[in-house]
Design a protein around this motif. Structure first.
Motif, PDB file in Angstrom:
ATOM      1  N   LYS A 322       0.775  -1.387  -0.007  1.00 14.37           N
ATOM      2  CA  LYS A 322      -0.052   0.277  -0.048  1.00 14.37           C
ATOM      3  C   LYS A 322       0.988   0.907   0.140  1.00 14.37           C
ATOM      4  CE  LYS A 322      -4.090   1.165   2.590  1.00 14.37           C
ATOM      5  NZ  LYS A 322      -4.517   1.324   4.067  1.00 14.37           N
ATOM      6  N   PRO A 323       0.479   2.051  -0.780  1.00  9.99           N
ATOM      7  CA  PRO A 323       1.825   3.133  -0.855  1.00  9.99           C
ATOM      8  C   PRO A 323       1.374   4.147   0.323  1.00  9.99           C
ATOM      9  CG  PRO A 323      -0.113   2.939  -3.123  1.00  9.99           C
ATOM     10  CD  PRO A 323      -0.105   1.857  -2.563  1.00  9.99           C
ATOM     11  N   VAL A 324       2.131   4.784   0.816  1.00  9.53           N
ATOM     12  CA  VAL A 324       1.765   5.295   2.338  1.00  9.53           C
ATOM     13  C   VAL A 324       2.513   7.430   2.136  1.00  9.53           C
ATOM     14  CG1 VAL A 324       1.127   5.279   4.678  1.00  9.53           C
ATOM     15  CG2 VAL A 324       0.665   3.524   3.531  1.00  9.53           C
ATOM     16  N   GLY A 339       1.119  12.321 -11.711  1.00 10.21           N
ATOM     17  CA  GLY A 339       1.094  11.185 -11.791  1.00 10.21           C
ATOM     18  C   GLY A 339       0.532   9.983 -11.836  1.00 10.21           C
ATOM     19  N   CYS A 340      -0.659  10.164 -10.894  1.00 10.88           N
ATOM     20  CA  CYS A 340      -1.737   8.318 -10.830  1.00 10.88           C
ATOM     21  C   CYS A 340      -2.354   8.486 -12.129  1.00 10.88           C
ATOM     22  CB  CYS A 340      -2.104   9.558  -9.717  1.00 10.88           C
ATOM     23  SG  CYS A 340      -3.610   7.858  -9.013  1.00 10.88           S
ATOM     24  N   PRO A 341      -2.434   7.504 -12.562  1.00  9.98           N
ATOM     25  CA  PRO A 341      -3.349   7.362 -13.314  1.00  9.98           C
ATOM     26  C   PRO A 341      -4.789   7.422 -13.042  1.00  9.98           C
ATOM     27  CG  PRO A 341      -2.539   5.751 -13.239  1.00  9.98           C
ATOM     28  CD  PRO A 341      -1.168   6.683 -12.492  1.00  9.98           C
ATOM     29  N   GLN A 342      -4.851   6.799 -11.328  1.00  8.52           N
ATOM     30  CA  GLN A 342      -6.507   7.529 -10.972  1.00  8.52           C
ATOM     31  C   GLN A 342      -6.965   8.621 -10.636  1.00  8.52           C
ATOM     32  OE1 GLN A 342      -7.228   3.663 -12.628  1.00  8.52           O
ATOM     33  NE2 GLN A 342      -8.568   3.849 -10.570  1.00  8.52           N
ATOM     34  N   GLN A 343      -6.090   9.495 -10.355  1.00 11.13           N
ATOM     35  CA  GLN A 343      -6.238  10.718 -10.259  1.00 11.13           C
ATOM     36  C   GLN A 343      -6.683  10.293  -8.543  1.00 11.13           C
ATOM     37  OE1 GLN A 343      -8.110  10.694 -13.140  1.00 11.13           O
ATOM     38  NE2 GLN A 343      -6.196  11.206 -14.052  1.00 11.13           N
ATOM     39  N   ALA A 344      -6.454   9.363  -7.977  1.00 18.43           N
ATOM     40  CA  ALA A 344      -6.750   9.222  -6.835  1.00 18.43           C
ATOM     41  C   ALA A 344      -5.580   9.836  -5.459  1.00 18.43           C
ATOM     42  CB  ALA A 344      -5.884   7.842  -6.402  1.00 18.43           C
ATOM     43  N   ILE A 345      -5.379  11.222  -5.763  1.00 17.54           N
ATOM     44  CA  ILE A 345      -4.111  11.854  -4.623  1.00 17.54           C
ATOM     45  C   ILE A 345      -4.271  13.098  -4.553  1.00 17.54           C
ATOM     46  CG2 ILE A 345      -2.598  12.276  -3.630  1.00 17.54           C
ATOM     47  CD1 ILE A 345      -1.282   9.598  -5.565  1.00 17.54           C
ATOM     48  N   ALA A 346      -4.762  13.504  -4.000  1.00 22.32           N
ATOM     49  CA  ALA A 346      -4.701  15.320  -3.826  1.00 22.32           C
ATOM     50  C   ALA A 346      -3.829  15.549  -2.995  1.00 22.32           C
ATOM     51  CB  ALA A 346      -6.240  15.247  -3.423  1.00 22.32           C
ATOM     52  N   CYS A 359      -6.974   3.431  -5.986  1.00 20.82           N
ATOM     53  CA  CYS A 359      -6.163   3.183  -6.009  1.00 20.82           C
ATOM     54  C   CYS A 359      -5.824   1.797  -6.564  1.00 20.82           C
ATOM     55  CB  CYS A 359      -5.488   3.022  -4.468  1.00 20.82           C
ATOM     56  SG  CYS A 359      -3.251   2.338  -4.753  1.00 20.82           S
ATOM     57  N   ILE A 360      -5.474   1.618  -7.226  1.00 15.00           N
ATOM     58  CA  ILE A 360      -5.009   0.091  -8.579  1.00 15.00           C
ATOM     59  C   ILE A 360      -3.369  -0.525  -8.495  1.00 15.00           C
ATOM     60  CG2 ILE A 360      -6.939   0.521 -10.057  1.00 15.00           C
ATOM     61  CD1 ILE A 360      -4.066   1.585 -11.930  1.00 15.00           C
ATOM     62  N   ARG A 361      -2.571   0.336  -6.976  1.00 14.31           N
ATOM     63  CA  ARG A 361      -1.377  -0.230  -6.568  1.00 14.31           C
ATOM     64  C   ARG A 361      -0.875  -0.280  -7.352  1.00 14.31           C
ATOM     65  NH1 ARG A 361      -3.949   0.389  -1.916  1.00 14.31           N
ATOM     66  NH2 ARG A 361      -4.301  -1.568  -0.376  1.00 14.31           N
ATOM     67  N   CYS A 362      -0.283   0.871  -8.650  1.00 12.53           N
ATOM     68  CA  CYS A 362       0.066   0.258  -9.866  1.00 12.53           C
ATOM     69  C   CYS A 362       0.979   1.562  -9.437  1.00 12.53           C
ATOM     70  CB  CYS A 362       0.061   1.513 -11.009  1.00 12.53           C
ATOM     71  SG  CYS A 362      -0.110   3.426 -10.193  1.00 12.53           S
ATOM     72  N   HIS A 363       1.647   1.893  -8.477  1.00 17.11           N
ATOM     73  CA  HIS A 363       3.442   2.320  -7.581  1.00 17.11           C
ATOM     74  C   HIS A 363       3.467   3.717  -8.370  1.00 17.11           C
ATOM     75  CE1 HIS A 363       2.731  -1.859  -5.245  1.00 17.11           C
ATOM     76  NE2 HIS A 363       2.556  -0.682  -4.502  1.00 17.11           N
ATOM     77  N   CYS A 364       3.113   4.267  -9.200  1.00 15.60           N
ATOM     78  CA  CYS A 364       3.747   4.739 -10.266  1.00 15.60           C
ATOM     79  C   CYS A 364       3.947   6.384  -9.258  1.00 15.60           C
ATOM     80  CB  CYS A 364       2.539   5.653 -11.012  1.00 15.60           C
ATOM     81  SG  CYS A 364       2.382   4.942 -12.154  1.00 15.60           S
ATOM     82  N   CYS A 365       3.018   6.133  -8.073  1.00 15.63           N
ATOM     83  CA  CYS A 365       3.536   7.497  -7.324  1.00 15.63           C
ATOM     84  C   CYS A 365       4.934   6.770  -6.161  1.00 15.63           C
ATOM     85  CB  CYS A 365       2.381   7.814  -5.985  1.00 15.63           C
ATOM     86  SG  CYS A 365       1.401   5.856  -5.235  1.00 15.63           S
ATOM     87  N   HIS A 366       5.038   5.962  -5.774  1.00 21.10           N
ATOM     88  CA  HIS A 366       6.211   5.650  -5.236  1.00 21.10           C
ATOM     89  C   HIS A 366       7.801   5.854  -6.930  1.00 21.10           C
ATOM     90  CE1 HIS A 366       9.478   2.668  -3.998  1.00 21.10           C
ATOM     91  NE2 HIS A 366       8.972   3.198  -2.929  1.00 21.10           N
TER      92      HIS A 366
HETATM   93  S1  SF4 Z   1      -0.359   3.161  -6.731  1.00 18.79           S
HETATM   94 FE1  SF4 Z   1      -1.011   4.423  -8.219  1.00 18.79          FE
HETATM   95  S2  SF4 Z   1      -2.715   4.425  -8.225  1.00 18.79           S
HETATM   96 FE2  SF4 Z   1      -2.698   4.174  -6.479  1.00 18.79          FE
HETATM   97  S3  SF4 Z   1      -1.648   6.293  -6.042  1.00 18.79           S
HETATM   98 FE3  SF4 Z   1      -0.139   5.280  -6.752  1.00 18.79          FE
HETATM   99  S4  SF4 Z   1      -0.595   6.066  -8.607  1.00 18.79           S
HETATM  100 FE4  SF4 Z   1      -2.305   6.291  -7.509  1.00 18.79          FE
END
Ligand code: SF4
Ligand code: SF4
Length: 393
Positions: A322-324, A339-346, A359-366
């Protein structure tokens, strides 16, 4: 044709040492004349994931790029250095300037006279032979080049396990279009197939990997750096990654791109079937290279699609990382938001906040956070299962 990969020792980034190692690796493959003809436009596709200095180990080191530029020029080719960076760097002239300056590539261009790419246009191209992707957007300089030379860096990757020759060409997809692929290709197998499609579309003539200092652990941005001490070269992206992963003790068939490439007959799946030139894998083997801290997302399955759908949220919560975002390290730059493909971050109260229902756990944010402010955490149950399974999960 039997795939060949040149392995040449290179202990540091001193320019004369790198020049010699790069030249030797290409000579082992028959010399630059095998790949570049006088007058050809040669695109050097570097890894420019973020606007960071080379000491961070995230981007292809400028000394390696400079060595390749000079070899191309000697052969009569016209080099152009290019990449569409990750979402932390907008694919605009200003964004590229920031990345070129920080990574040392602007200085390489000034010293060598090589051109840097400033053209941020792109074009949709069809790819009928693609396994999965039949159309995709590609940055224009790639389409205009006579020859593409791919220049990855050896790093682990929290989504694709390893980022090398088979991952680096994702950078030919322009800026934000990368996020669309992440959103569409949620299954890592599909993501790997898409990457193989990009390779078959771009057809790099040569791959030169900067494996002098690699990244272990949870790469590709914030893992620990690790001396690997080699330059690798090959005309075959898959064979090169098979050798690179073997050098650092990763099982090539656990890397989704290499596993799918084997399934599709792009290699045999046995690294012994790849001919190494120069040093051998065992001579340069790196013991105790740290792999990812957890199994990539796609391996978490209960073996049946319906079952997976029913218990998917539970599985996601406990068996993926889980990205935290961490207060104290997050500087609220907004790169992960973009960069979040789901626009899940603010950004809330100067901290990145994730809506985990999206969040689809793509870990792009990380991957994009150059501050190392996003930890990848396990649930208590995931941690327990990992301990009981001896680290297999
Ligand atoms: S893991 Fe992917 S979908 Fe989830 S918050 Fe990070 S960038 Fe967005
Ligand atoms: S977590 Fe914070 S520092 Fe990292 S990319 Fe997101 S906003 Fe920037």
């Amino acid at each position: 044709m039997i795939p060949q990969v040149a392995i040449v020792r290179c202990p540091d980034y001193q320019q004369p040492t790198v020049d010699q190692a790069v030249r030797e690796s290409i000579d082992l493959l028959g010399g630059m004349g095998q790949f570049v003809q006088p007058g050809q436009k040669v695109l050097l596709r570097v890894n420019l994931l973020s606007a960071t200095p080379p000491e961070r180990g995230i981007v292809t080191h400028p000394a390696v790029v400079e060595a390749m530029v000079r070899l191309v020029q000697e052969t009569g080719g016209i080099p152009l250095i290019a990449d569409s960076p990750g979402a932390s760097v907008p694919y605009t002239e200003a964004g590229l300037r920031r990345a070129y300056e920080a990574s040392g590539l602007l200085a390489v261009a000034e010293r060598t006279g090589a051109a840097l790419n400033w053209d941020t246009s792109y074009e949709q191209v069809s790819h009928p032979e693609g396994f999965l992707v039949k159309r995709l957007e590609v940055i224009k300089p790639v389409l205009k080049a006579d020859v593409v030379i791919s220049m990855p860096k050896l790093k682990t990757h929290v989504l694709t396990t390893f980022t090398g020759a088979t991952k680096v060409l994702f950078g030919v997809v322009p800026g934000i279009a990368k996020a669309v692929f992440h959103a569409r290709m949620r299954n890592v197998t599909n993501f790997a197939l898409m990457l193989l499609d990009i390779i078959s579309l771009v057809k790099p003539a040569l791959v030169l990997m900067d494996a002098i200092v690699g990244m272990e652990g949870d790469g590709p941005s914030t893992g620990p750096l690790r001396d690997v001490g080699v330059i690798l070269a090959s005309p075959d992206s898959v064979a090169l990654d098979a050798v690179a992963t073997s050098i650092v003790g990763l099982d090539p068939l656990k890397v989704p791109t290499l596993r799918e490439a084997a399934a599709r007959g792009l290699w045999t799946g046995k690294v012994d079937d790849v001919v190494t030139l120069g040093a051998s894998i065992s001579e340069v083997f790196v013991p105790d290279f740290r792999p990812l801290s957890a199994t990539p997302r796609e391996d978490v399955t209960l073996g049946h699609p319906l079952l997976d759908r029913l218990v998917g949220p539970f599985v996601t919560e406990h068996f993926t990382l889980k990205p935290v975002p961490q207060r104290g390290r997050c500087v609220a730059c907004g790169d992960c938001v973009a960069g979040c493909p789901q626009q899940a971050i603010a950004i809330v109260d100067s901290l990145a906040v994730i809506d985990y229902s999206q969040c689809i756990r793509c870990h792009c944010c990380h991957e994009l956070c150059t501050e190392g402010a996003i930890d990848l955490e396990r649930s208590w149950l995931g941690g327990l299962v990992q301990r009981v399974s001896g680290g297999r999960w």
